[in-house]
Design an enzyme around this catalytic site. Structure first.
Site, PDB file in Angstrom:
ATOM      1  N   LYS A   1       9.598  -4.681  14.189  1.00  0.00           N
ATOM      2  CA  LYS A   1      10.102  -3.977  13.005  1.00  0.00           C
ATOM      3  C   LYS A   1      10.995  -2.810  13.401  1.00  0.00           C
ATOM      4  O   LYS A   1      12.057  -2.574  12.792  1.00  0.00           O
ATOM      5  CB  LYS A   1       8.932  -3.460  12.172  1.00  0.00           C
ATOM      6  CG  LYS A   1       8.117  -4.530  11.466  1.00  0.00           C
ATOM      7  CD  LYS A   1       7.029  -3.882  10.639  1.00  0.00           C
ATOM      8  CE  LYS A   1       6.196  -4.889   9.884  1.00  0.00           C
ATOM      9  NZ  LYS A   1       5.136  -4.239   9.073  1.00  0.00           N
TER      10      LYS A   1
ATOM     11  N   GLU B   1      -4.144 -11.977  14.224  1.00  0.00           N
ATOM     12  CA  GLU B   1      -3.753 -10.573  14.115  1.00  0.00           C
ATOM     13  C   GLU B   1      -4.927  -9.661  14.457  1.00  0.00           C
ATOM     14  O   GLU B   1      -4.734  -8.570  14.974  1.00  0.00           O
ATOM     15  CB  GLU B   1      -3.232 -10.275  12.711  1.00  0.00           C
ATOM     16  CG  GLU B   1      -2.494  -8.945  12.607  1.00  0.00           C
ATOM     17  CD  GLU B   1      -1.724  -8.788  11.306  1.00  0.00           C
ATOM     18  OE1 GLU B   1      -0.539  -9.199  11.267  1.00  0.00           O
ATOM     19  OE2 GLU B   1      -2.297  -8.285  10.330  1.00  0.00           O
TER      20      GLU B   1
ATOM     21  N   GLU C   1      10.322  -5.712   3.749  1.00  0.00           N
ATOM     22  CA  GLU C   1      10.546  -7.015   3.134  1.00  0.00           C
ATOM     23  C   GLU C   1      10.145  -7.006   1.656  1.00  0.00           C
ATOM     24  O   GLU C   1      10.871  -7.528   0.799  1.00  0.00           O
ATOM     25  CB  GLU C   1       9.744  -8.100   3.874  1.00  0.00           C
ATOM     26  CG  GLU C   1      10.098  -8.255   5.337  1.00  0.00           C
ATOM     27  CD  GLU C   1       9.195  -7.441   6.257  1.00  0.00           C
ATOM     28  OE1 GLU C   1       9.040  -7.829   7.424  1.00  0.00           O
ATOM     29  OE2 GLU C   1       8.642  -6.408   5.796  1.00  0.00           O
TER      30      GLU C   1
ATOM     31  N   GLY D   1      -5.130  -4.793   5.617  1.00  0.00           N
ATOM     32  CA  GLY D   1      -4.271  -5.730   4.903  1.00  0.00           C
ATOM     33  C   GLY D   1      -4.826  -7.143   4.853  1.00  0.00           C
ATOM     34  O   GLY D   1      -4.846  -7.783   3.798  1.00  0.00           O
ATOM     35  N   ARG D   2      -5.293  -7.661   5.979  1.00  0.00           N
ATOM     36  CA  ARG D   2      -5.777  -9.041   6.010  1.00  0.00           C
ATOM     37  C   ARG D   2      -7.186  -9.178   5.451  1.00  0.00           C
ATOM     38  O   ARG D   2      -7.739 -10.275   5.431  1.00  0.00           O
ATOM     39  CB  ARG D   2      -5.680  -9.604   7.424  1.00  0.00           C
ATOM     40  CG  ARG D   2      -6.369  -8.782   8.490  1.00  0.00           C
ATOM     41  CD  ARG D   2      -5.928  -9.245   9.886  1.00  0.00           C
ATOM     42  NE  ARG D   2      -6.410  -8.392  10.950  1.00  0.00           N
ATOM     43  CZ  ARG D   2      -5.835  -7.258  11.346  1.00  0.00           C
ATOM     44  NH1 ARG D   2      -4.738  -6.838  10.733  1.00  0.00           N
ATOM     45  NH2 ARG D   2      -6.314  -6.551  12.339  1.00  0.00           N
TER      46      ARG D   2
ATOM     47  N   LYS E   1       0.833  -1.206   0.000  1.00  0.00           N
ATOM     48  CA  LYS E   1       0.000   0.000   0.000  1.00  0.00           C
ATOM     49  C   LYS E   1       0.866   1.253   0.000  1.00  0.00           C
ATOM     50  O   LYS E   1       0.671   2.165  -0.796  1.00  0.00           O
ATOM     51  CB  LYS E   1      -0.943   0.005   1.198  1.00  0.00           C
ATOM     52  CG  LYS E   1      -1.880   1.214   1.238  1.00  0.00           C
ATOM     53  CD  LYS E   1      -2.728   1.239   2.497  1.00  0.00           C
ATOM     54  CE  LYS E   1      -3.745   0.155   2.528  1.00  0.00           C
ATOM     55  NZ  LYS E   1      -4.677   0.265   3.686  1.00  0.00           N
TER      56      LYS E   1
ATOM     57  N   HIS F   1      -2.545 -38.176  10.843  1.00  0.00           N
ATOM     58  CA  HIS F   1      -1.319 -38.905  11.146  1.00  0.00           C
ATOM     59  C   HIS F   1      -0.282 -38.011  11.814  1.00  0.00           C
ATOM     60  O   HIS F   1       0.902 -38.358  11.847  1.00  0.00           O
ATOM     61  CB  HIS F   1      -0.757 -39.518   9.869  1.00  0.00           C
ATOM     62  CG  HIS F   1      -1.661 -40.538   9.253  1.00  0.00           C
ATOM     63  ND1 HIS F   1      -1.590 -41.882   9.550  1.00  0.00           N
ATOM     64  CD2 HIS F   1      -2.708 -40.404   8.398  1.00  0.00           C
ATOM     65  CE1 HIS F   1      -2.526 -42.534   8.890  1.00  0.00           C
ATOM     66  NE2 HIS F   1      -3.222 -41.652   8.182  1.00  0.00           N
TER      67      HIS F   1
END
Length: 549
Positions: free
Chosen positions: A512, A353, A212, A267-268, A206, A384
């Site tokens: 961060k 979050e 990153e 964001g999510r 954005k 399993h």
């Protein structure tokens, strides 16, 4: 609790919880032959069976009372109407507008946002059409074969999950790849599989400042220019999903190929926006719009269905029942569909979050337990691995099973085997196996009494372990949209009852900030001294290892 009526509802549930010392789901199903009908809901072909939960009619009555006391309907309308319910960032929360019909008017700060939403969707459609019809070409004139999405968090998890989930709908001749981790290995391994002449990078940030994402984008640009030798090639191989025009232009991307979204899109919650460009490119715009339509189906249901018949409300209340009254610290999401392998990871961000908060909306410490730890793995793989703990461990882990009635890839009777497993697991968790049943089973096998006595405790299953099952005809774009929106609204309902802000994420910021301070210390030759003894020691030991031949 800030409202007395909410506190009273909470206390009533605490009292009701004590009744469950005498109850078992096995007995409740035997006593009520219509329990499935009483505790299941449908939306189109999507079925939610919540009958295998630790509930009675009285439980649901008290949970619904809790929702009313929290003024859920008022909070829901505040979200849908575009009010600034994200208080710490002073923002509206209106991702539902991204999948609303064009003829609706949805206002944010006095402005109808729908024309902007439709404009960006049109831009996405036009660009996608160019790529699919091979009118968009790379710097050597070859058409695009690979899409590489570079983002992190919601700019990665949502698109990556959807593209994998809807692989059967992918456009022939196109591949989708996703790079998120700043670990250079992630990008390096993707670049090994693509050709610089036929690869399109979608940089999703954005602000166009995410550390990153920008590091990976810069490395991808350098890789491209090793082949192209001409900076103008960047504009043929990079597009941006961003709002920072200047930074996008400085990177070398044509601003005409910058796809906008807005600060009322978290964001999510952003895969429905231009963040979904990689989805549209991989699947086709028509399938992306079907995904939006499915989410809108659930929006309408959530906004209009009465609480007692409302899928997101029911799932949210059940989660609170276990989290706050049964001390269940975790929740498992178990898709019996390999295409949904990334759904648990996507829901981890959405849930943890959003509701991993310790203060109320007015800044006071929360007095109850908030969001659970969410985990999961596709069935039957999880059977399993960690199902042993769910069946016989000391921890209560409520489960959501998801499965389609029909597979996109029928091979012999394998999908029937999958269905048999998912239905058997929910039944086994519910009913368990008593000591008497175990003893009878071992006796029928011819074991002696001493061996039966020795083995019986190890083979008893307590049962009474809760689960929901979400069953649908086939995993289509529309059904996937419904499922994602179902979980979005579930998380929102829980945040309202816990009185927390589900739409900020300040908890990701401190690490961060500290990383920005540590980065130059790793690069310099001087020993680190400005931290605690452990952090100084780790930095300095790492630097020593890096200096060794």
């Amino acid at each position: 609790m800030k409202r007395p009526e909410l506190d009273a509802a909470w206390q009533a549930l605490h009292s009701h919880r004590k009744e469950w010392r005498k109850l078992h789901l096995r007995d409740l199903f035997r006593q009520d032959k219509r329990r499935f009908e009483r505790f299941s809901l449908r939306l189109n072909d999507l079925l939610l069976d919540y009958s295998k939960n630790l509930i009675t009619a009285e439980t649901m009555k008290l949970l619904l009372r809790l929702a009313r006391a929290a003024e859920l309907e008022k909070a829901r309308e505040a979200m849908f109407s575009g009010r600034h319910i994200n208080l710490t960032e002073d923002r509206a929360v209106l991702h539902t507008a991204l999948r609303a019909p064009a003829d609706l008017n949805l206002m944010v700060d006095g402005r109808n946002v729908m024309p902007d939403v439709r404009r960006v969707l049109k831009q996405m459609g036009q660009f996608t059409d160019k790529v699919h019809k091979r009118r968009w070409k790379g710097h050597t004139g070859k058409p695009i074969r690979d899409i590489v999405n570079i983002g992190i968090g919601g700019s990665d998890l949502g698109p990556a999950m959807v593209c994998q989930a809807l692989t059967p709908y992918a456009r022939p001749g196109l591949n989708a790849h996703f790079v998120s981790n700043v670990d250079p290995t992630h990008l390096t391994e993707v670049l090994k599989r693509v050709n610089p002449e036929t690869t399109l990078f979608v940089v999703a940030s954005k602000t166009f400042t995410t550390q990153e994402t920008l590091a990976n984008a810069a490395a991808a640009r350098a890789w491209l220019l090793q082949n192209a030798k001409d900076g103008r090639a960047v504009a043929r191989h990079f597009v941006a999903v961003s709002t920072n025009r200047d930074a996008v232009v400085n990177f070398g991307i044509d601003p005409d190929n910058m796809f906008e979204f807005w600060d009322w899109v978290g964001g999510r919650y952003s895969l429905w926006s231009s963040i979904g460009l990689s989805i549209a490119l991989y699947l086709g715009m028509e399938h992306f719009e079907e995904l939006l339509s499915g989410a809108h189906d659930m929006d309408v249901h959530f906004r209009s269905a009465p609480a007692a018949a409302n899928m997101p409300v029911i799932l949210a209340l059940l989660g609170i029942w276990y989290n706050d009254f049964w001390d269940a610290q975790a929740h498992a999401v178990l898709p019996y569909d390999q295409y949904l392998a990334r759904l648990p990871a996507y829901l981890q961000q959405l849930d943890m979050e959003s509701n991993g908060k310790g203060v109320t909306r007015d800044g006071k410490r929360v007095k109850v337990s908030t969001g659970p730890i969410l985990f999961g793995e596709p069935g039957t793989n999880g059977q399993h691995a960690f199902y042993q703990l769910i069946h016989q461990g000391t921890k209560l882990v409520p489960c959501d099973f998801l499965v389609a009635a029909e597979s996109h890839n029928p091979i012999d009777d394998q999908h029937e085997m999958l269905l048999a497993n998912v239905f058997a697991q929910s039944e086994a968790l519910m009913r368990g196996k008593t000591a008497a049943e175990v003893r009878a089973e071992l006796k029928a096998q011819g074991l002696k009494k001493k061996d039966i006595d020795r083995l019986t405790p190890h083979r008893v299953f307590p049962g009474n372990r809760p689960s929901n099952t979400l069953l649908y005809h086939r995993l289509t774009p529309r059904n996937l949209g419904r499922l994602i929106a179902l979980y979005e609204h579930k998380v929102f309902v829980q945040s309202v009852i816990w009185d927390i802000n589900a739409f900020d994420q300040w908890g990701v910021e401190l690490g961060k900030q500290l990383a920005r301070a540590i980065l130059p210390e790793i690069k310099t030759g001087k020993p680190a001294r400005g931290h605690d003894a452990s952090t100084n020691g780790l930095i300095n030991y790492c630097k020593g290892l890096r200096e060794e031949p």
